[in-house]
Scaffold this active site. Structure first.
Site, PDB file in Angstrom:
ATOM      1  N   CYS A 197      -1.876   0.220  -3.185  1.00  0.00           N
ATOM      2  CA  CYS A 197      -0.617   0.827  -2.677  1.00  0.00           C
ATOM      3  C   CYS A 197      -0.775   1.816  -1.538  1.00  0.00           C
ATOM      4  CB  CYS A 197      -0.570   1.924  -4.134  1.00  0.00           C
ATOM      5  SG  CYS A 197      -0.853   1.566  -5.110  1.00  0.00           S
ATOM      6  N   CYS A 224       1.853   4.883  -4.259  1.00  0.00           N
ATOM      7  CA  CYS A 224       1.911   4.984  -5.442  1.00  0.00           C
ATOM      8  C   CYS A 224       2.593   6.238  -6.525  1.00  0.00           C
ATOM      9  CB  CYS A 224       0.088   5.129  -6.618  1.00  0.00           C
ATOM     10  SG  CYS A 224       0.853   4.054  -7.510  1.00  0.00           S
ATOM     11  N   SER A 228       5.137   3.130 -18.244  1.00  0.00           N
ATOM     12  CA  SER A 228       5.614   2.335 -16.992  1.00  0.00           C
ATOM     13  C   SER A 228       6.818   1.559 -16.495  1.00  0.00           C
ATOM     14  CB  SER A 228       4.079   1.042 -17.537  1.00  0.00           C
ATOM     15  OG  SER A 228       4.702   0.248 -15.404  1.00  0.00           O
TER      16      SER A 228
END
Length: 585
Positions: free
Chosen positions: A54, A127, A487
């Site tokens: 990321c 990220c 998530s």
């Protein structure tokens, strides 16, 4: 000669007048010229590190930003801050550091900017938590600010070998597929060899997770809220042509200094509503329900989980992205990206067009420059959406008096109501072990508590558990609720952010095995079949918060300071309480 008047800019405190000769000597030591010293100093903040794909491309992209600043008579000063990358932190104690890192990012960027008196900021992040953390710092400081996303990872592809299940061979792969592959492996439907091959091909480049998980959701937010240049978030990280957006962002921040357009001129109640619309219509991450209130808090705006969910409720879902749909960020970019999505929202009158953006133009003016239309494949026309309401839904009831959130993108309406007996676990590890051992029954509601911001501490995401359930083919046969988070890659009927959290004595702390729980995403209800008297009696017997092993250090400090989830899980009083604005000192 500089074309900027520094008499009102913060950097005058380190560059102007005889008393600042020692400070200037430090700047000369770094090869900065006299002219550059007397130009505006622009912080170029990145979250570059070698922790995960990321962030790995951010250092290169920062050089492009610096070129843009220099072209426009500014002096860029690059610095870095931390990140905690959820894909690496997921499923173990490391995940406790994730949400706390958002606050650390905002705090460290603020301290660096204040300490060196920079006049503006261009922030690069890759990220999940680094995006809102960087945007929070911009709004907190109220400097001229431009955000730029590092870009998404390229989709992976599995080799065409019989060992790998066909559904993995015929679709683009993301890290979500690897978590689900673990579930398949555990239940014996995927071999060691297949898992070994897949882990080598699922993530083929630099960049953040490719689906509409938290990083890409917040990247879309950065454009919709106005802090990022239009279309800057879409291009995948490995494309070196991304550098044109870096250069343009550097030029843009200098224009903002000249016009004295600051972060809070951009981030307003209306622009927050625009951002929530884009999250809803793209089936974005439930974590936006945490991060949008936190960004608002920095400006002193009350924009809570319920406000976000109100917008989700009446926004059509029309962008077909993983995890609920089938496409990834690269596909959205190739279909025209966030500008085309916002054009569709505008057709239905769902966008505030007068909001300022990082370009110095309004959202309406920006959208007037976009000539592409919805492709009908990745981006559906808004009058023919995938579903009529947003991909994320807010819930309330006697089990969640201050609210909860569930992603329903990709879940058929008949599967959006679930009633079943509770199976209660005191933390994620207990639940994951039970799922691995199949110690649960079809039709149950799995409850994971003591995972809130204070009680965890750190409000972990439950992707390992939910992915294992999906991998076992049970994603639609059980439901899951938690005071923790999910998530952005989570699939299935999974309710997060249940508040108040268990550590604060919320009703989730009082549940027992067998209590009948109802989740109704259509009516927005999360309730348990217990009377107020029974809940009151249980509360009287509640022994108090479950002790954690974090009795010192950063996570202890976070647990002491963190507020309620529905307000964004923030750790300081915010814009309403401030007695000065950094730019005006």
């Amino acid at each position: 000669m500089t074309k900027f008047d520094k008499s009102k800019l913060p950097s005058r405190y380190v560059t102007e007048g005889p008393a600042r000769a020692p400070h200037r000597s430090y700047l000369y030591a770094m090869g900065i010229s006299e002219q550059e010293i007397h130009q505006p100093l622009v912080g170029v903040a990145t979250c570059w590190n070698e922790a995960a794909p990321c962030n790995i491309a951010l250092s290169r992209q920062a050089q492009a930003v610096k070129s843009g600043v220099k072209e426009s008579h500014g002096t860029p000063r690059e610095f870095t801050t931390i990140t905690v990358t959820d894909g690496i932190a997921m499923g173990h104690e490391g995940m406790r550091s994730s949400l706390a890192s958002r606050e650390a990012i905002a705090d460290t960027v603020e301290l660096t900017m204040r300490g060196h008196c920079y006049d503006a900021i261009v922030g690069l992040a890759g990220c999940d938590k680094s995006l809102p953390g960087m945007m929070m710092a911009m709004v907190r400081l109220n400097t001229p600010s431009v955000f730029i996303y590092g870009g998404s990872i390229l989709p992976g592809r599995a080799p065409q070998i019989d060992e790998i299940p066909e559904d993995f061979r015929t679709r683009d792969l993301t890290v979500q597929d690897m978590f689900e592959a673990v579930g398949r492996h555990q239940n014996g439907t995927m071999s060691d060899k297949a898992l070994d091959v897949l882990e080598r091909v699922a993530c083929p480049s630099s960049g953040a997770c490719g689906g509409q998980f938290t990083a890409n959701t917040m990247a879309c937010v950065s454009e919709a809220i106005g802090l990022a240049l239009m279309n800057s978030s879409g291009m995948p990280a490995p494309y070196e042509s991304r550098d044109q957006y870096g250069e343009a962002s550097g030029r843009a921040v200098m224009n903002l200094i000249e016009q004295n357009i600051r972060a809070r001129d951009v981030v307003t109640r209306k622009s927050l509503e625009n951002a929530a619309r884009v999250v809803a219509c793209t089936g974005g991450s439930t974590n936006a329900g945490l991060h949008l209130p936190a960004i608002a808090h920095e400006a002193g705006i009350e924009f809570y989980l319920e406000d976000v969910c109100d917008i989700f409720r009446d926004t059509p879902y029309f962008v077909d992205l993983k995890p609920g749909g089938q496409f990834v960020a690269k596909d959205l970019y190739e279909a025209g990206g966030v500008p085309v999505v916002m054009k569709e929202l505008r057709k239905a009158g769902l966008i505030h067009e007068d909001c300022m953006t990082a370009s110095g133009r309004s959202i309406g003016e920006e959208l007037a420059l976009i000539d592409r239309e919805a492709d009908g494949k990745v981006i559906y026309p808004i009058d023919n959406p995938i579903t009529k309401t947003g991909g994320v839904v807010g819930l309330k009831g006697n089990l969640a008096p201050t609210g909860a959130i569930v992603k329903v993108a990709g879940i058929a309406e008949e599967n959006q109501v679930f009633t079943g007996p509770a199976r209660v676990f005191e933390n994620e590890e207990e639940a994951f072990a039970a799922v691995q051992a199949r110690e649960y029954e079809e039709g149950e509601v799995i409850v994971i508590r003591n995972e809130g911001p204070a009680g965890g501490p750190g409000m972990r995401e439950m992707l390992a558990t939910t992915a294992a359930l999906s991998g076992q083919g049970m994603g639609k046969k059980v439901a899951l609720i938690t005071d923790g988070r999910f998530s952005g890659a989570t699939r299935g009927f999974c309710v997060g952010h249940v508040g108040p959290e268990a550590a604060h004595g919320g009703p989730i702390a009082l549940l027992k095995n067998g209590d009948v729980i109802t989740i109704n995403a259509i009516t927005g209800e999360l309730s348990v079949d217990l009377s107020d008297d029974e809940l009151g009696a249980r509360k009287a017997e509640w022994p108090g918060p479950r002790p954690t092993m974090y009795a010192s250090g950063a996570l202890w400090k976070y647990a002491q300071q963190v507020g309620e989830t529905y307000k964004g899980a923030v750790t300081h009083p915010g814009g309403k309480a401030e007695k000065h604005v950094y730019m005006d000192l």
